[in-house]
Design a protein around this motif. Structure first.
Motif, mmCIF file in Angstrom:
data_model
loop_
_atom_site.group_PDB
_atom_site.id
_atom_site.type_symbol
_atom_site.label_atom_id
_atom_site.label_comp_id
_atom_site.label_asym_id
_atom_site.label_seq_id
_atom_site.Cartn_x
_atom_site.Cartn_y
_atom_site.Cartn_z
ATOM 1 N N ASP A 19 30.365 -10.403 8.672
ATOM 2 C CA ASP A 19 30.222 -10.763 10.084
ATOM 3 C C ASP A 19 29.166 -11.858 10.266
ATOM 4 N N LYS A 23 30.374 -15.551 11.669
ATOM 5 C CA LYS A 23 29.990 -15.977 13.027
ATOM 6 C C LYS A 23 29.880 -17.492 13.098
ATOM 7 N N THR A 25 31.486 -20.685 12.492
ATOM 8 C CA THR A 25 32.890 -21.056 12.267
ATOM 9 C C THR A 25 33.029 -22.179 11.231
ATOM 10 N N TRP A 41 36.952 -6.488 10.975
ATOM 11 C CA TRP A 41 36.854 -7.771 11.666
ATOM 12 C C TRP A 41 37.852 -8.808 11.170
ATOM 13 N N ARG A 44 39.572 -12.254 12.676
ATOM 14 C CA ARG A 44 39.001 -13.616 12.774
ATOM 15 C C ARG A 44 39.721 -14.591 11.843
ATOM 16 N N GLU A 45 39.883 -15.805 12.343
ATOM 17 C CA GLU A 45 40.656 -16.797 11.572
ATOM 18 C C GLU A 45 39.935 -17.263 10.315
ATOM 19 N N ASN A 46 38.607 -17.185 10.313
ATOM 20 C CA ASN A 46 37.868 -17.696 9.143
ATOM 21 C C ASN A 46 37.502 -16.586 8.151
#
Ligand SMILES: NC(=O)c1ccc[n+]([C@@H]2O[C@H](COP(=O)([O-])OP(=O)(O)OC[C@H]3O[C@@H](n4cnc5c(N)ncnc54)[C@H](OP(=O)(O)O)[C@@H]3O)[C@@H](O)[C@H]2O)c1
Length: 250
Positions: A19, A23, A25, A41, A44-46
């Motif tokens: 995380d 955070k 990007t 999580w 999330r795209e990354n």
């Protein structure tokens, strides 16, 4: 974009490290775990979950992921390009039938070898496959979660034979790898990290002894470790750092 690998992403600290890095990007995070389905999580795209076999806690003798599977995920992740950060956040203190020993009477070959396998040999095998993938033209870091109790100089209390000794062995494996890594890659750092005492499954049975205010959340610990890692210079190579940025004696 910086490419970051977190091994042990289902763990309390490992999950929060994913995380903390995701955070930003500008980072792309590979979240490596034996249980990628439990990762909270991954929307999330990354973040890309990467599944690792082995090391089941319900096995009679706990093992760690094998060499071949580590080679497989290193090929998979390495195919995308060089890595900027590799952080191994795995470890065990207790498991089925294994508890930290208060006395020599409690030692067994089985529990000693299991704890060494998970805490020292497994991160060393991750280092074998991932240190060669570290970026050479920019600063890059391989880190593994160790523990203050692995410091031989700092051992004033005794007890916890297997855990302490496995973390001391891990520190030596990291120190040795730090010397070799520098020969091929002068921009690489290899370090150990101590997160403080953190609320997690690993520490749960022992939390009643922790003084008030000294039990960190995994989120706080991960944010601290992230800040420490991003502040280290070349002199840090081979050393172990605590959550507050201070070096721990060997
Ligand atoms: N919590 C503390 O107070 C504390 C204090 C000092 C140092 N540390 C160190 O910090 C690290 C992370 O601890 P944590 O508190 O986040 O513990 P945790 O929540 O129990 O997570 C540990 C992770 O290690 C991996 N793991 C455990 N047994 C394994 C096995 N047999 N084979 C392969 N992987 C295994 C698992 O990751 P996957 O399931 O994702 O593969 C597991 O989620 C450990 O190295 C620990 O020694 C913790």
């Amino acid at each position: 974009m910086a490419r970051v690998v977190i091994v042990g992403a289902s763990g309390a600290i490992g999950g929060e490290l994913v995380d903390a890095y995701a955070k930003d990007t500008l980072n792309f995070v590979y979240a490596v775990s034996r249980k990628p389905d439990s990762l909270k999580w991954c929307a999330r795209e990354n973040i890309q979950p990467v599944s690792l076999k082995g090391g089941a806690a319900d096995e009679p003798m706990v093992s760690a992921p094998d060499d071949e599977d580590l080679a497989r995920i290193a090929r998979l992740i390495g195919a995308d390009g060089p890595l900027d950060r590799v952080i191994v956040a795995t470890g065990m203190l207790h498991s089925n039938g294994i508890a930290p020993e208060k006395s020599l009477k409690a030692l067994s070959y089985e529990s000693l070898s299991t704890v060494f396998m998970v805490n020292a040999f497994y991160p060393a095998m991750v280092a074998k496959h991932f240190i060669p993938l570290l970026a050479k033209h920019e600063d890059s870091v391989f880190a593994a979660l160790s523990a203050r109790v692995g410091s031989i100089e700092d051992n004033h209390l005794g007890g916890w034979y297997a855990y302490r000794a496995s973390k001391a062995a891990l520190n030596m494996l990291l120190k040795t790898a730090s010397i070799e890594a520098r020969r091929a890659n002068p921009n690489a750092l290899v370090v150990g990290l101590h997160p403080g005492t953190v609320d997690s499954d690993l520490s749960k049975p022992f939390q009643s002894r922790v003084p008030k205010g000294k039990l960190f959340s995994a989120e706080f610990a991960a944010q601290q470790l992230h800040a420490v890692l991003e502040s280290l210079g070349p002199e840090a190579n081979g050393r172990v750092y605590a959550w507050d940025g201070r070096a721990i004696p060997f």
